[in-house]
Design a protein around this motif. Structure first.
Motif, PDB file in Angstrom:
ATOM      1  N   THR A   1       0.822  -1.213   0.000  1.00 57.81           N
ATOM      2  CA  THR A   1       0.000   0.000   0.000  1.00 57.81           C
ATOM      3  C   THR A   1       0.855   1.262   0.000  1.00 57.81           C
ATOM      4  O   THR A   1       0.541   2.238  -0.697  1.00 57.81           O
ATOM      5  CB  THR A   1      -0.953   0.007   1.211  1.00 57.81           C
TER       6      THR A   1
ATOM      7  N   GLN B   1      -0.792   3.780   8.987  1.00 57.73           N
ATOM      8  CA  GLN B   1      -1.556   4.139   7.795  1.00 57.73           C
ATOM      9  C   GLN B   1      -3.038   4.320   8.118  1.00 57.73           C
ATOM     10  O   GLN B   1      -3.747   5.064   7.436  1.00 57.73           O
ATOM     11  CB  GLN B   1      -1.385   3.066   6.713  1.00 57.73           C
TER      12      GLN B   1
ATOM     13  N   LEU C   1      -7.888   2.661   1.381  1.00 55.26           N
ATOM     14  CA  LEU C   1      -7.207   1.670   2.206  1.00 55.26           C
ATOM     15  C   LEU C   1      -8.232   0.915   3.047  1.00 55.26           C
ATOM     16  O   LEU C   1      -9.218   1.507   3.513  1.00 55.26           O
ATOM     17  CB  LEU C   1      -6.196   2.347   3.132  1.00 55.26           C
TER      18      LEU C   1
ATOM     19  N   LEU D   1      -5.897  -2.593  -0.468  1.00 53.02           N
ATOM     20  CA  LEU D   1      -6.573  -1.544  -1.236  1.00 53.02           C
ATOM     21  C   LEU D   1      -7.935  -2.062  -1.675  1.00 53.02           C
ATOM     22  O   LEU D   1      -8.040  -3.194  -2.176  1.00 53.02           O
ATOM     23  CB  LEU D   1      -5.746  -1.175  -2.472  1.00 53.02           C
TER      24      LEU D   1
END
Length: 342
Positions: A262, A280, A297, A309
């Motif tokens: 990602t 993230q 995400l 994803l």
């Protein structure tokens, strides 16, 4: 009158029949169990291996976090050490200037006692000791104050660098421990796989290969649009890596772990993401499953140790686990927590 005769004992022949019959029954049950064991054992091994892979992935994200911390600490230490080196050069130049001042005074009739005091003692204590002296000119006082300030600044930088070096050493040890933990889980998983026959291992490998191929050959992503050009670009970049192997700690371009994929994908879209899945998760606004658009995400498990994803139509694109390649998969195959729009 009641009979007190002893009950008749079974004959040796009848005992033999019973023994043989019991043995036959045990043998039959053992045979049935043996016939059922291989399949049960295979499922049990696969379940344990999958669990170990999941635990290894969680440990990998912690390793990634420690590695990212190590990288930042290393940079901070280097900057501090460079600053100390430059500061020492400046301090040396200041001292040379004071030496030149002393030389000039000597030639004109003698060295000022205040300069003598500075040149022969610790400059850090100089001003306190020189405060009672009337010989300081404003120029000398200013020069000496600058030297003293530079020395204090250097001492502070050296102390900070020393603390950062200690943090760096502890982080390196933490990295080693986490790496050992990951390798231990992967080694245990391999040992379990080695208990299967070659034929069983081959069947499992082929099943994994079919899952990898099916994800790219027959997946229906629907017609959903991405929420932004960067999300579309990140998803497009990740699609180009379908079939790349999962490798713990890898960030591309030929192999990835989950957060490595990602972060790499968004980097291709010009967006810098934190290294770990947990970090993230805070990189954008949170979304429910019904709000997801391609390129968002998606995070899984209570500790958020897995990220992928969203690809559309209930599918995600991710680097799943050791032994598997980057592929599409149903979002329902893992416990979904939330999505994030970067």
């Amino acid at each position: 009158m009641a009979s007190h005769r002893r009950p008749k004992q079974p004959s040796r022949a009848r005992m033999s029949v019973f023994t043989v019959s019991a043995a036959a029954a045990v043998a039959a049950l053992t045979s049935q169990a043996a016939q059922a064991d291989p399949q049960a054992s295979k499922k049990d091994v696969k379940a344990k291996v999958d669990k170990l892979y999941e635990e290894a992935e969680g440990a990998t994200e912690k390793y990634n976090g420690a590695k990212d911390k190590q990288k930042k600490l290393q940079k901070q230490v280097e900057n501090l050490q460079d600053g100390v080196a430059r500061g020492q050069e400046e301090l040396n130049e200041m001292r040379d200037g004071l030496g030149s001042m002393a030389t000039a005074q000597y030639r004109s009739g003698g060295v000022d006692p205040s300069v003598q005091l500075f040149l022969s003692s610790d400059p850090d204590n100089y001003l306190d000791r020189a405060a009672t002296m009337d010989q300081l000119t404003s120029k000398q006082a200013e020069a000496l104050k600058k030297v003293q300030g530079k020395q204090r600044s250097l001492a502070q930088q050296r102390s900070e660098a020393s603390d950062k070096l200690k943090d760096l050493a502890e982080t390196r040890k933490e990295l080693g421990d986490k790496k050992q933990k990951i390798q231990g889980k992967l080694s245990k998983a391999q040992s379990l796989l080695n208990t299967l026959t070659a034929e069983e291992r081959e069947r499992m490998a082929k099943k994994q290969e079919r899952a990898d191929r099916a994800s790219s050959d027959r997946v229906d992503l629907g017609n959903d649009s991405s929420s932004s050009s960067r999300a579309a670009a990140a998803l497009s970049a990740a699609k180009g890596k379908i079939g790349s192997p999962y490798v713990w700690g890898a960030t591309g371009p030929s192999s990835f772990d989950c957060s490595g994929l990602t972060s790499w994908a968004y980097q291709q879209a010009g967006v810098s993401l934190p290294r770990t899945s947990q970090a993230q998760a805070n990189a954008g606004s949170r979304l429910g499953q019904g709000e997801l658009a391609p390129g968002d995400l998606v995070f899984f498990y209570d500790d958020l140790h897995h990220v992928g994803l969203y690809a559309g139509n209930g599918q995600i694109l991710h680097a799943p686990k050791p032994g598997a390649n980057v592929r599409f998969e149903s979002i329902n195959n893992m416990p979904f927590m939330f999505g994030t729009r970067v």
